[in-house]
Design a protein around this motif. Sequence first.
Motif, short mmCIF file in Angstrom:
data_model
loop_
_atom_site.label_atom_id
_atom_site.label_comp_id
_atom_site.label_asym_id
_atom_site.label_seq_id
_atom_site.Cartn_x
_atom_site.Cartn_y
_atom_site.Cartn_z
N TYR A 82 0.86 -1.18 0.00
CA TYR A 82 0.00 0.00 0.00
C TYR A 82 0.90 1.24 0.00
CZ TYR A 82 -4.52 2.30 0.88
OH TYR A 82 -5.68 3.03 0.77
N ASP A 84 2.02 5.30 -1.90
CA ASP A 84 1.58 6.70 -1.91
C ASP A 84 1.80 7.25 -3.31
OD1 ASP A 84 0.61 9.13 -0.91
OD2 ASP A 84 2.63 9.83 -0.45
N HIS A 110 -0.99 -1.23 -4.47
CA HIS A 110 -2.06 -0.24 -4.62
C HIS A 110 -1.50 1.14 -4.32
CE1 HIS A 110 -5.86 1.81 -4.64
NE2 HIS A 110 -5.62 2.28 -3.43
N PRO A 112 -2.90 4.89 -3.90
CA PRO A 112 -4.20 5.56 -3.76
C PRO A 112 -4.39 6.73 -4.72
CG PRO A 112 -2.77 6.08 -1.91
CD PRO A 112 -2.08 5.03 -2.70
N ASP A 113 -5.65 7.00 -5.04
CA ASP A 113 -6.02 8.16 -5.84
C ASP A 113 -6.05 9.38 -4.92
OD1 ASP A 113 -8.40 10.08 -6.76
OD2 ASP A 113 -7.60 9.09 -8.55
N GLU A 117 -9.27 9.03 -2.64
CA GLU A 117 -8.88 8.27 -1.46
C GLU A 117 -8.05 9.06 -0.47
OE1 GLU A 117 -7.88 3.93 -2.21
OE2 GLU A 117 -7.65 4.73 -4.23
N ASN A 122 -7.01 3.96 3.28
CA ASN A 122 -8.39 4.40 3.13
C ASN A 122 -9.32 3.24 3.52
OD1 ASN A 122 -10.89 4.35 1.17
ND2 ASN A 122 -10.32 6.50 1.38
N ARG A 125 -10.99 1.33 0.71
CA ARG A 125 -10.00 0.52 -0.02
C ARG A 125 -9.63 -0.72 0.78
NH1 ARG A 125 -9.11 -0.44 -4.96
NH2 ARG A 125 -9.62 1.78 -5.24
#
Length: 587
Positions: A82, A84, A110, A112-113, A117, A122, A125
């Motif tokens: 996860y 950034d 992943h 995040p948007d 997000e 999130n 998510r």
Amino acid sequence: MKARWLLRTTKIDVKELANKANISPITAKILIDRGINTPQEIKKFMRASLEDLYNPLLMKDMDKGTDIIKEAIQQNKKICIYGDYDADGVTSTTILYKALTKLGSNVKYHVPDRENEGYGMNKNRIKILKDEGIDVILTCDNGIACTEEVKLAKELGMTVVITDHHELPFIEDKGERTYVIPEADAVINPKRKDCSYPFKLLCGAGISLKFTQVLFEKFNLKNENMKEYIELAGIGTICDVVDLVDENRIIAKNAIEIMNDTNNLGLKCLIELIGCKSVKSYTIGFQIGPCINATGRLDTAALSVELLLCKDEKRAKELADILYQLNKKRQEMTNKNVDEIIDSIENCDMKNDKVLLIYKEDVHESIAGIVAGKIREKYNVPTIVLTGGKEMPKGSGRSIEEYNLFEELMQCKNLIYKFGGHPMAAGLSIEEENICKLRQKLKENCTLTNQDIIPKIRIDKRLPFAYISSNLIQEINSLEPFGKGNASPVLAEKNVCIQRIAILGKDKNTLKLKCRINNSNRCIDALGFGKVDEFTELLKEHYGERYLQIINNPMNLKLDIIFTPYENEYMGNKTVQVRINDVRISR
């Protein structure tokens, strides 16, 4: 605004230290000004050897965190990295994904948007990841502030390992701060109060590099070539503007050497597209980094991760072009908003405020911080730029050394919905009806004086032009990479006799001064890129209507010049020149 020139002084015997360290007194003084003032420290700084990196197992929870991931790989558990959406997050994600893929893990990443997000983990998510069958979440460059999100992941039966470098969140009561750490299975962050790791300033990618190193050792890959991981960690280190000292300097310096002969196809395509012949810290910080960041601002940072992982030349070129074009778009958007905000400031009573809070609804949320930084540069006062936001106005602030933005916002926290940051930068969300109240409160609390907001240039050493040589320039260049904590050396000379003034370039914005070297018939060229208007105004202010005569015939003109020496190469010939940082009429 005219800057104050401040000459750095020291009580250390510069010549003695230079002799002991076998460097020039000029370089010794530059290093002293950066807090490097023993022969041992200088030797370590100059060699920047990977052998001087600290043992990553000294980091709290590093052993535990890598054990968890090792076991997850061996049991074929589904792991999600996860990350950034900035350059540090992108490179952190890429490092861990490359490493875990090499170890045969069942892994995905992943990023995040930014708008949908936001920063960090999130909750929605996390639920999606659970539905996808993810067993383990491994964060990078985020997670330390995600107490509630980690709690949710744990309730859903997931294992969470945090790797982060940001400041720890805290609860303040009656002036007492209690630091809060998420209840993850492992929390790796050298800024933990109970972490004895000797260097606290690693970025997210630096910690990902350390994590990878330990993981490889646990899989008996001790001799694994770490070049591709160091290269990525160097990009994150330079782009995240952490202090380029100690381990950060070692990582960044070695990364630059690797990048100049990179095997990373995506990086190679981006470097070719940018058109740089030699990669330096400037190339990474101001050309490569902004292209990577632009994806997270205007599209998805997953494009940047894909570029750095890409093995197909056609796709790599396509992705490099997407990054390049997005950055051009970001620059255009930034310039447009900066010009409009400056115009509005100049035409309202805000012009004399010592703290600027600007609310402009149509600023793209992702560039609010960049715009705030540009406005701060122009007026040299703390600046916050707010934009409309999806749920409420939100934005970013940039500050000056004399103003702790985070602490000042703490004093106004009853007016702010949410905020975070540090002394020089912060992000916040605020109800629209509180914006004017916050502006007024910041103005009332502000203790900045007129002296505080005058820009300051700190000079390392006064240096006659006669001392400038190719050898000196090479020695100064050996102090690269330059950046936060290791600024490019600032030298100055007084009473420089100007023989000729020329204005060059297609846009007529490059100043060229032919300077006579004192007590000789030799001259050296001083170039000021983008300095023509500033120099013309200086002459107008001093000479009035005679300023054009001085430009045409400057034989009696004497200037004080702040400069950086460099070698200019043209058609195979190298010439020693100086780059003008600032200039004033000699008194």
